[in-house]
Enzyme design. Sequence first.
Site, PDB file in Angstrom:
ATOM      1  CB  CYS A  48     -11.469  19.480  -6.600  1.00 49.48           C
ATOM      2  SG  CYS A  48      -9.875  18.369  -6.393  1.00 49.48           S
ATOM      3  CG  ASP A  69      -3.430  10.612  -1.348  1.00 47.76           C
ATOM      4  OD1 ASP A  69      -3.701  11.319  -0.411  1.00 47.76           O
ATOM      5  OD2 ASP A  69      -4.416   9.946  -1.913  1.00 47.76           O
ATOM      6  NE  ARG A  91      -6.256  12.621  -0.352  1.00 50.61           N
ATOM      7  CZ  ARG A  91      -7.230  12.416  -1.552  1.00 50.61           C
ATOM      8  NH1 ARG A  91      -8.087  13.188  -1.687  1.00 50.61           N
ATOM      9  NH2 ARG A  91      -6.727  11.482  -2.330  1.00 50.61           N
TER      10      ARG A  91
END
Length: 203
Positions: free
Chosen positions: A72, A130, A132
């Site tokens: 990241c 995930d 998100r």
Amino acid sequence: MNTLTIKRRVMIPMRAGKVMAEFVSFNGDDSGKEHIAIHCEGVSLEKSKVPLVRLHSECLTGDVFGSGRCDCGEQLDEAIDLINEQGGYILYLRQEGRGIGLYAKLEAYALQDQGYDTYQANEMLHLPDDGRDFSVAAEMLKALGLGNVRLLTNNPDKAEQLINNGITVDDIVPTGVHVNKHNRQYLETKAKRKQHTIILGDG
């Protein structure tokens, strides 16, 4: 998701003043996450009329402390450089640990140390692979007056969610592959399980 409007624009010099960026906050997001847009005009004479956009989910361990367990921090640095050159936006989304939060991410890391991959660890914690939601990114882009973007990503889900929420993705620009001995399995797992466009060498 409520319709977002721009709350404030503030110029901030980054990297000892070598990069000037406009930080943009928003009204209308009732999640309390405080997502932010970071805009660079671009310095290249060859910059595209369609802005380059990176949807970057917050990663305290990688972005701030340079963790080697993910890529990241390197991806954020790459995005700053490319967008400062070509012009566009980083949407910094407060979705730590693919949406599960910092503490849960550390719990998942502990399970990964026992041999489970990143998705297996989340499943064992009864958390989503995930979590998100990139629809907020689409609303941020609309508030900024952007309907077309070039998307900087290896994650096909980001493009799909933007398209499903009314943003046209003119082009997908792949990010670099920032691999080391600590994150190789993590990157391989993303490629196998979520079809991220990541090609790893034999190192």
